[in-house]
Design a protein around this motif. Structure first.
Motif, PDB file in Angstrom:
ATOM      1  N   UNK A  55      -3.860  -0.604 -17.122  1.00 41.34           N
ATOM      2  CA  UNK A  55      -3.344  -1.276 -15.937  1.00 41.34           C
ATOM      3  C   UNK A  55      -3.454  -0.327 -14.754  1.00 41.34           C
ATOM      4  N   UNK A  56      -3.915  -0.839 -13.643  1.00 38.40           N
ATOM      5  CA  UNK A  56      -3.951  -0.085 -12.384  1.00 38.40           C
ATOM      6  C   UNK A  56      -3.022  -0.794 -11.406  1.00 38.40           C
ATOM      7  N   UNK A  57      -2.531  -0.060 -10.421  1.00 35.57           N
ATOM      8  CA  UNK A  57      -1.651  -0.723  -9.476  1.00 35.57           C
ATOM      9  C   UNK A  57      -1.900  -0.257  -8.050  1.00 35.57           C
ATOM     10  N   UNK A  58      -1.558  -1.129  -7.135  1.00 38.43           N
ATOM     11  CA  UNK A  58      -1.595  -0.850  -5.703  1.00 38.43           C
ATOM     12  C   UNK A  58      -0.394  -1.551  -5.101  1.00 38.43           C
ATOM     13  N   UNK A  59      -0.023  -1.140  -3.897  1.00 38.59           N
ATOM     14  CA  UNK A  59       1.129  -1.763  -3.250  1.00 38.59           C
ATOM     15  C   UNK A  59       0.819  -2.025  -1.785  1.00 38.59           C
ATOM     16  N   UNK A  60       1.540  -2.987  -1.242  1.00 39.25           N
ATOM     17  CA  UNK A  60       1.404  -3.321   0.177  1.00 39.25           C
ATOM     18  C   UNK A  60       2.782  -3.504   0.770  1.00 39.25           C
ATOM     19  N   UNK A  61       2.907  -3.131   2.028  1.00 37.44           N
ATOM     20  CA  UNK A  61       4.131  -3.323   2.782  1.00 37.44           C
ATOM     21  C   UNK A  61       3.754  -3.946   4.112  1.00 37.44           C
ATOM     22  N   UNK A  62       4.559  -4.892   4.587  1.00 35.97           N
ATOM     23  CA  UNK A  62       4.293  -5.557   5.861  1.00 35.97           C
ATOM     24  C   UNK A  62       5.583  -5.676   6.640  1.00 35.97           C
ATOM     25  N   UNK A  63       5.498  -5.455   7.941  1.00 35.13           N
ATOM     26  CA  UNK A  63       6.647  -5.601   8.837  1.00 35.13           C
ATOM     27  C   UNK A  63       6.223  -6.451  10.024  1.00 35.13           C
ATOM     28  N   UNK A  64       6.978  -7.489  10.313  1.00 37.66           N
ATOM     29  CA  UNK A  64       6.702  -8.314  11.480  1.00 37.66           C
ATOM     30  C   UNK A  64       5.908  -9.562  11.151  1.00 37.66           C
ATOM     31  N   UNK A  65       5.483 -10.239  12.196  1.00 38.89           N
ATOM     32  CA  UNK A  65       4.738 -11.484  12.046  1.00 38.89           C
ATOM     33  C   UNK A  65       3.302 -11.201  11.611  1.00 38.89           C
ATOM     34  N   UNK A  66       2.600 -12.255  11.225  1.00 39.12           N
ATOM     35  CA  UNK A  66       1.217 -12.101  10.781  1.00 39.12           C
ATOM     36  C   UNK A  66       0.304 -11.526  11.838  1.00 39.12           C
ATOM     37  N   UNK A  67       0.476 -11.953  13.087  1.00 38.98           N
ATOM     38  CA  UNK A  67      -0.433 -11.498  14.136  1.00 38.98           C
ATOM     39  C   UNK A  67       0.049 -10.213  14.812  1.00 38.98           C
ATOM     40  N   UNK A  68       1.322 -10.091  15.064  1.00 38.72           N
ATOM     41  CA  UNK A  68       1.817  -8.912  15.778  1.00 38.72           C
ATOM     42  C   UNK A  68       2.309  -7.807  14.844  1.00 38.72           C
ATOM     43  N   UNK A  69       2.550  -8.141  13.601  1.00 42.28           N
ATOM     44  CA  UNK A  69       3.070  -7.148  12.663  1.00 42.28           C
ATOM     45  C   UNK A  69       1.984  -6.210  12.169  1.00 42.28           C
ATOM     46  N   UNK A  70       2.389  -5.340  11.262  1.00 39.90           N
ATOM     47  CA  UNK A  70       1.429  -4.441  10.632  1.00 39.90           C
ATOM     48  C   UNK A  70       1.956  -4.008   9.288  1.00 39.90           C
ATOM     49  N   UNK A  71       1.058  -3.433   8.515  1.00 36.94           N
ATOM     50  CA  UNK A  71       1.435  -3.023   7.180  1.00 36.94           C
ATOM     51  C   UNK A  71       0.623  -1.841   6.719  1.00 36.94           C
ATOM     52  N   UNK A  76      -1.271  -0.230   2.892  1.00 37.60           N
ATOM     53  CA  UNK A  76      -1.670  -0.399   1.500  1.00 37.60           C
ATOM     54  C   UNK A  76      -1.793   0.982   0.879  1.00 37.60           C
ATOM     55  N   UNK A  77      -1.297   1.102  -0.362  1.00 39.79           N
ATOM     56  CA  UNK A  77      -1.410   2.360  -1.103  1.00 39.79           C
ATOM     57  C   UNK A  77      -1.887   2.057  -2.518  1.00 39.79           C
ATOM     58  N   UNK A  78      -2.606   3.019  -3.091  1.00 39.24           N
ATOM     59  CA  UNK A  78      -3.049   2.899  -4.473  1.00 39.24           C
ATOM     60  C   UNK A  78      -2.450   4.014  -5.304  1.00 39.24           C
ATOM     61  N   UNK A  79      -2.353   3.745  -6.591  1.00 39.96           N
ATOM     62  CA  UNK A  79      -1.803   4.716  -7.527  1.00 39.96           C
ATOM     63  C   UNK A  79      -2.559   6.041  -7.472  1.00 39.96           C
ATOM     64  N   UNK A  80      -3.866   5.988  -7.270  1.00 40.79           N
ATOM     65  CA  UNK A  80      -4.684   7.207  -7.216  1.00 40.79           C
ATOM     66  C   UNK A  80      -4.506   7.966  -5.902  1.00 40.79           C
ATOM     67  N   UNK A  81      -3.880   7.351  -4.940  1.00 38.50           N
ATOM     68  CA  UNK A  81      -3.668   7.835  -3.571  1.00 38.50           C
ATOM     69  C   UNK A  81      -4.947   7.889  -2.743  1.00 38.50           C
ATOM     70  N   UNK A  82      -6.049   7.292  -3.227  1.00 36.07           N
ATOM     71  CA  UNK A  82      -7.240   7.174  -2.389  1.00 36.07           C
ATOM     72  C   UNK A  82      -6.866   6.412  -1.115  1.00 36.07           C
TER      73      UNK A  82
END
Length: 141
Positions: free
Chosen positions: A4-20, A22-28
């Motif tokens: 199993x491999x994993x990655x994560x995402x975080x988002x703050x705000x609306x779809x157009x004005x927000x931002x987020x 992404x991170x991967x387990x390998x830290x690439x």
């Protein structure tokens, strides 16, 4: 083999004005920027379609290298570019452009192995979209 491999995402705000990010387990990818601009315009960061393209190009090329080796050849070089097309809210086409240098292989065998790799690579099997493939076999001197 099972893993199993994993990655994560975080988002703050609306779809157009927000931002987020992404991170991967390998830290690439480590809190790599994701935003409306990185997905739909030319912002600095990444986007899901680019990540799918990278995953598909990598998976397909590695699968092909195994098939070529099983056929008794040694790939000198394999280059794949994956184009992921997003249209009307869906990924509707992926085009793989392959160029390879493999001593002793015929163009027909190269194309046959590439088509098989396209069909059996795990990322190809995962994606529910049309996948096309073009191949170029480089002549070795």
């Amino acid at each position: 083999m099972k893993f199993t491999r994993k990655a994560s995402a975080n988002w703050k705000g609306t779809g157009k004005e927000g931002n987020g990010a992404i991170s991967t387990e390998s830290t690439v990818l480590n809190n790599t920027q994701l935003s409306y601009k990185t997905r739909f315009e030319d912002g600095i960061g990444t986007n899901p379609e680019e990540l799918i393209a990278a995953a598909h190009a990598g998976c397909f090329t590695m699968q092909l290298s195994f098939l070529i080796s099983e056929a008794g050849f040694t790939p000198e070089n394999l280059d794949t570019v994956a184009h992921v097309q997003f249209e009307d809210g869906s990924v509707n086409l992926i085009t793989l452009e392959l160029s390879g240098a493999i001593p002793g292989i015929s163009k027909e065998e190269f194309e046959q192995l590439a088509q098989k790799a396209k069909e059996i690579c795990p990322i190809s099997k995962l994606l529910n979209t049309e996948i096309t493939l073009t191949t170029t076999l480089q002549e070795l001197s």
